[in-house]
Design a protein around this motif. Structure first.
Motif, PDB file in Angstrom:
ATOM      1  N   GLU A 119       0.843  -1.313   0.189  1.00 43.48           N
ATOM      2  CA  GLU A 119       0.025  -0.131  -0.130  1.00 43.48           C
ATOM      3  C   GLU A 119       0.963   1.146  -0.046  1.00 43.48           C
ATOM      4  O   GLU A 119       1.864   1.039   0.079  1.00 43.48           O
ATOM      5  N   ASP A 120       0.189   2.213  -0.204  1.00 44.86           N
ATOM      6  CA  ASP A 120       0.609   3.437  -0.508  1.00 44.86           C
ATOM      7  C   ASP A 120      -0.010   4.384   0.451  1.00 44.86           C
ATOM      8  O   ASP A 120      -1.059   4.590   0.145  1.00 44.86           O
ATOM      9  N   SER A 121       0.859   4.628   1.146  1.00 45.42           N
ATOM     10  CA  SER A 121       0.087   6.031   2.266  1.00 45.42           C
ATOM     11  C   SER A 121      -0.469   6.891   1.840  1.00 45.42           C
ATOM     12  O   SER A 121       0.091   8.065   0.955  1.00 45.42           O
ATOM     13  N   TYR A 122      -1.294   7.446   2.191  1.00 49.68           N
ATOM     14  CA  TYR A 122      -1.882   8.764   2.301  1.00 49.68           C
ATOM     15  C   TYR A 122      -0.563  10.201   1.914  1.00 49.68           C
ATOM     16  O   TYR A 122      -0.800  10.423   1.145  1.00 49.68           O
ATOM     17  N   VAL A 123      -0.426   9.871   2.897  1.00 46.90           N
ATOM     18  CA  VAL A 123       0.546  11.280   3.119  1.00 46.90           C
ATOM     19  C   VAL A 123       2.150  10.860   1.473  1.00 46.90           C
ATOM     20  O   VAL A 123       2.632  12.079   1.431  1.00 46.90           O
ATOM     21  N   TYR A 124       2.513   9.785   1.531  1.00 44.68           N
ATOM     22  CA  TYR A 124       3.733   9.373   0.604  1.00 44.68           C
ATOM     23  C   TYR A 124       2.942   9.935  -0.420  1.00 44.68           C
ATOM     24  O   TYR A 124       3.360  10.347  -1.886  1.00 44.68           O
ATOM     25  N   THR A 125       1.562   9.244  -0.790  1.00 48.19           N
ATOM     26  CA  THR A 125       0.505   9.797  -2.135  1.00 48.19           C
ATOM     27  C   THR A 125       0.874  11.526  -2.510  1.00 48.19           C
ATOM     28  O   THR A 125       0.910  11.981  -3.137  1.00 48.19           O
ATOM     29  N   GLN A 126       0.569  12.073  -1.415  1.00 45.92           N
ATOM     30  CA  GLN A 126      -0.435  13.195  -2.079  1.00 45.92           C
ATOM     31  C   GLN A 126       1.570  14.106  -1.897  1.00 45.92           C
ATOM     32  O   GLN A 126       1.614  14.600  -2.674  1.00 45.92           O
ATOM     33  N   LEU A 127       2.754  13.376  -1.496  1.00 48.27           N
ATOM     34  CA  LEU A 127       3.736  14.161  -1.818  1.00 48.27           C
ATOM     35  C   LEU A 127       4.031  14.190  -2.768  1.00 48.27           C
ATOM     36  O   LEU A 127       4.978  14.565  -3.597  1.00 48.27           O
ATOM     37  N   GLY A 160      16.537  20.919  17.415  1.00 53.34           N
ATOM     38  CA  GLY A 160      16.732  22.721  17.039  1.00 53.34           C
ATOM     39  C   GLY A 160      15.961  22.574  15.210  1.00 53.34           C
ATOM     40  O   GLY A 160      16.925  23.294  15.253  1.00 53.34           O
ATOM     41  N   ALA A 161      14.629  21.620  14.901  1.00 59.46           N
ATOM     42  CA  ALA A 161      14.581  21.565  14.188  1.00 59.46           C
ATOM     43  C   ALA A 161      13.045  22.505  14.542  1.00 59.46           C
ATOM     44  O   ALA A 161      12.660  22.938  15.355  1.00 59.46           O
ATOM     45  N   THR A 162      12.365  23.109  13.064  1.00 58.35           N
ATOM     46  CA  THR A 162      11.104  24.035  13.180  1.00 58.35           C
ATOM     47  C   THR A 162      10.056  22.996  12.400  1.00 58.35           C
ATOM     48  O   THR A 162       9.916  21.607  11.811  1.00 58.35           O
ATOM     49  N   GLY A 163       9.069  21.990  14.182  1.00 58.10           N
ATOM     50  CA  GLY A 163       8.401  20.645  13.600  1.00 58.10           C
ATOM     51  C   GLY A 163       7.005  21.745  13.995  1.00 58.10           C
ATOM     52  O   GLY A 163       5.966  22.418  14.322  1.00 58.10           O
ATOM     53  N   LEU A 164       5.467  21.286  12.959  1.00 59.91           N
ATOM     54  CA  LEU A 164       3.987  21.672  12.860  1.00 59.91           C
ATOM     55  C   LEU A 164       3.733  20.026  13.415  1.00 59.91           C
ATOM     56  O   LEU A 164       3.802  19.051  12.452  1.00 59.91           O
ATOM     57  N   ARG A 165       3.110  20.398  14.240  1.00 61.88           N
ATOM     58  CA  ARG A 165       2.052  19.247  14.655  1.00 61.88           C
ATOM     59  C   ARG A 165       0.701  19.739  14.118  1.00 61.88           C
ATOM     60  O   ARG A 165      -0.271  20.375  15.165  1.00 61.88           O
ATOM     61  N   PRO A 166      -0.096  19.417  13.280  1.00 61.07           N
ATOM     62  CA  PRO A 166      -1.658  20.116  13.265  1.00 61.07           C
ATOM     63  C   PRO A 166      -2.528  19.729  13.742  1.00 61.07           C
ATOM     64  O   PRO A 166      -2.222  18.832  14.531  1.00 61.07           O
ATOM     65  N   THR A 167      -3.217  20.071  13.506  1.00 64.01           N
ATOM     66  CA  THR A 167      -4.939  19.586  14.220  1.00 64.01           C
ATOM     67  C   THR A 167      -5.099  18.549  14.762  1.00 64.01           C
ATOM     68  O   THR A 167      -5.054  17.535  12.273  1.00 64.01           O
ATOM     69  N   PHE A 168      -5.585  17.590  14.808  1.00 60.40           N
ATOM     70  CA  PHE A 168      -5.455  16.630  15.315  1.00 60.40           C
ATOM     71  C   PHE A 168      -6.320  16.344  13.363  1.00 60.40           C
ATOM     72  O   PHE A 168      -7.885  16.763  13.591  1.00 60.40           O
ATOM     73  N   GLY A 169      -6.303  15.111  13.116  1.00 58.90           N
ATOM     74  CA  GLY A 169      -7.475  14.209  11.511  1.00 58.90           C
ATOM     75  C   GLY A 169      -7.246  15.569  10.467  1.00 58.90           C
ATOM     76  O   GLY A 169      -8.050  15.170   9.471  1.00 58.90           O
ATOM     77  N   THR A 170      -6.271  16.730  10.311  1.00 60.59           N
ATOM     78  CA  THR A 170      -6.057  17.418   8.905  1.00 60.59           C
ATOM     79  C   THR A 170      -4.821  16.587   8.194  1.00 60.59           C
ATOM     80  O   THR A 170      -5.555  17.248   7.162  1.00 60.59           O
ATOM     81  N   VAL A 171      -4.941  15.448   8.646  1.00 65.54           N
ATOM     82  CA  VAL A 171      -3.821  14.854   8.015  1.00 65.54           C
ATOM     83  C   VAL A 171      -4.073  13.144   7.669  1.00 65.54           C
ATOM     84  O   VAL A 171      -3.920  12.557   8.912  1.00 65.54           O
ATOM     85  N   SER A 172      -4.228  13.092   6.883  1.00 67.25           N
ATOM     86  CA  SER A 172      -4.961  11.210   6.651  1.00 67.25           C
ATOM     87  C   SER A 172      -4.005   9.950   7.085  1.00 67.25           C
ATOM     88  O   SER A 172      -2.807  10.565   6.461  1.00 67.25           O
ATOM     89  N   ARG A 173      -4.302   9.689   8.319  1.00 66.75           N
ATOM     90  CA  ARG A 173      -2.972   9.274   8.564  1.00 66.75           C
ATOM     91  C   ARG A 173      -3.211   7.267   7.737  1.00 66.75           C
ATOM     92  O   ARG A 173      -3.021   6.282   8.067  1.00 66.75           O
ATOM     93  N   SER A 174      -4.205   7.252   6.817  1.00 70.21           N
ATOM     94  CA  SER A 174      -4.358   6.040   5.615  1.00 70.21           C
ATOM     95  C   SER A 174      -2.685   4.966   5.492  1.00 70.21           C
ATOM     96  O   SER A 174      -1.799   5.999   4.881  1.00 70.21           O
TER      97      SER A 174
END
Length: 551
Positions: free
Chosen positions: A211-219, A292-306
């Motif tokens: 399977e290709d995860s949603y995150v990989y597919t989007q990128l 020392g990175a810049t990290g964004l933790r988005p709102t829950f549910g705004t990126v599919s975890r499939s």
């Protein structure tokens, strides 16, 4: 007595069914077990429930004939928004302000620390090809990956294939946007067809998910080039995995923290321009702080975890880790959304404006946390930076112990994670996990068997009240500045699903980076990123990198 009751608890059904146990002993046993859950049953009550307990076991036994895999859906989705809240849906066009006059550096190694926006300018203006850029970062991954112990799988063949495709499109006049031809890395809990997805632990180290995860597919759709699957602590905990101990680029004797260990370490060391991490309870924020990175933790549910490993259905989130706020905004724009396969995910509008007048934002700081800090703490300097920009930063009392009187997150996380890895526990393959101490997953999964369903449900009911209380507080502000690990903030905002951005604010006396966190409203990543960009435009903490990797 506690030890005796615990041992009895392990053999509940056996004791009840054993002819060697008298009826009275069985009832006493049930009463003792009930006391573990802060209940007091009379002998008559225990007598009445005994047959129900035994009947329930027969149901469980039938259910256990087919052990659930990690990807078996949990059809009850957590919704962080209180009743009546409308998820913003109108997406405006974002014009990314890519720098126009970016040149290749005299020292090619300096290219490793260019931002995504700078690299995008080079690619778009054909000053470097994606193949050249990808080869450059693949070589850095090969050179430094073992030093940091941050790479699980180098996806070199795939990367070169995607880079060549990006260059071919550009020659035809097709430009997908600022991620076109840009190399990146994935935390190795996202599935990519044809490659191992190890989840960082021995029981799954040879696992290939078709399977290709949603995150990989989007990128991939955005034109980004996958160069590596990066380390994570075992099953998304800390920075120790089956192949090593991911290290902090600023101090190789120290772990990079976790669980998005390889994502943060590889970005800060210039092995990749950006990477994707996940957070359940600190796994983007903590390694971003440590490295020392810049990290964004988005709102829950705004990126599919499939296609991603499940640890906790109601807490897991995916987000970008990079070297600048603008980079996080770019990556998140192409990352956000849903494919309909994740019950907890939604589509929402992300209307980021990198040129926003920061004085128009309602910015506050958590005075109840700040007052505990020394007067020379770096966090005060963050406030001074905003004041010099003409921002009236309001002191507020961030809701803490008054709305969070007990540890809700522990009950929710432990119950859900034990369910997600029920198969691992029941097959005894949990003994293969890298750590076996009391504070690690195998013991947590076992102990979670003693969390009653009633208590898990009630913890979530209190969580619902917490969500409303926090949203009632946050609606008066666009951004609330908090010390990253102050009070219960990290637990609270993970439970409520509010977005945060975490970024460097300076270095301590040992030369290690320190971070500050901006908390935002649900589905309003834009405001915290705009405020954070204004801060980074006036400072250079995020531009610094360990000199040892500049070669």
């Amino acid at each position: 007595m506690k030890k005796q009751v615990f041992i009895l608890g392990l053999c509940l059904s056996q004791c009840l069914l054993s002819f060697s146990q008298s009826h009275k002993d069985s009832l006493q046993f049930l009463q003792n077990v009930a006391s573990l859950y802060d209940l007091n049953f009379t002998e008559a009550e225990a007598d009445s429930l005994q047959s129900s307990v035994l009947f329930a076991k027969t149901i469980y036994q039938r259910m256990h004939k087919e052990l659930p895999k990690n990807d078996l859906a949990f059809p009850f989705a957590f919704n962080p928004a209180p009743y009546g809240f409308t998820v913003p849906a109108k997406q405006e066009k974002i014009v990314w302000d890519l720098p126009a006059n970016v040149s290749l550096p005299a020292n090619k190694n300096d290219l490793a620390f260019y931002t995504v926006a700078q690299l995008a300018s080079l690619i778009k203006n054909k000053k470097i090809s994606s193949v050249e850029l990808t080869t450059f970062f693949l070589n850095r991954l090969k050179k430094w990956g073992d030093t940091l112990e941050c790479v699980i799988t180098l996806t070199e063949d795939l990367a070169m294939q995607q880079a060549r495709a990006a260059d071919a499109e550009l020659k035809k006049g097709i430009y997908r946007g600022p991620l076109h031809g840009i190399p990146y890395g994935l935390k190795d809990l996202f599935a990519v067809r044809g490659y191992k997805t190890t989840w960082g632990t021995r029981p799954y180290m040879n696992q290939v998910i078709d399977e290709d995860s949603y995150v990989y597919t989007q990128l991939k759709k955005a034109g980004a080039v996958l160069c590596a699957k990066l380390s994570l602590g075992s099953l998304a905990f800390d920075n120790r995995w089956f192949g090593g101990f991911t290290r902090n680029p600023w101090n190789l004797q120290q772990g990079s923290s976790g669980s998005s260990a390889g994502s943060a370490a590889s970005v800060v060391a210039g092995l990749l321009p950006f990477a994707i991490g996940t957070e359940t309870l600190g796994s983007i924020v903590s390694p971003s702080t440590r490295c020392g990175a810049t990290g964004l933790r988005p709102t829950f549910g705004t990126v599919s975890r499939s296609g991603a490993m499940v640890l906790c259905w109601s807490l897991d989130k995916a987000g970008p880790i990079s070297r600048s706020v603008e980079d996080d905004a770019i990556v998140y724009y192409y990352l956000k959304g849903t494919d309909g396969k994740d019950y907890g995910s939604v589509n929402h509008a992300f209307n980021y404006n990198g040129k926003q007048d920061v004085k128009k934002l309602r910015i506050a700081y958590a005075e109840n946390y700040f007052r505990r800090l020394p007067k020379d703490a770096m966090e005060w300097g963050v406030l001074e930076t905003f004041k010099r920009m003409g921002v009236n930063v309001q002191p507020v009392a961030f809701p803490d112990s008054a709305v969070y009187p007990f540890n809700i997150v522990s009950t929710v996380l432990n119950a859900e994670s034990a369910a997600a890895f029920d198969e691992l526990t029941r097959t005894d393959r949990d003994t293969l996990i890298e750590r076996q101490d009391k504070g690690f997953w195998p013991n947590s999964f076992r102990a979670a068997r003693y969390i009653p369903a009633v208590e898990y449900i009630n913890a979530n009911r209190y969580r619902s009240r917490l969500c409303k209380q926090v949203q009632d507080f946050m609606k008066n502000y666009d951004v609330v500045i908090v010390p990253t690990f102050a009070g219960n903030q990290l637990s609270i905002t993970n439970l409520t699903g509010n977005p945060v951005v975490c970024m460097p604010m300076g270095f301590n006396q040992r030369g290690l980076p320190q971070s500050i966190t901006f908390v935002g409203n649900l589905y309003d990543e834009a405001s915290i990123l705009e405020a954070a960009k204004a801060y980074q435009d006036k400072t250079d903490h995020h531009k610094k990198h360990p000199e040892k990797f500049n070669r």
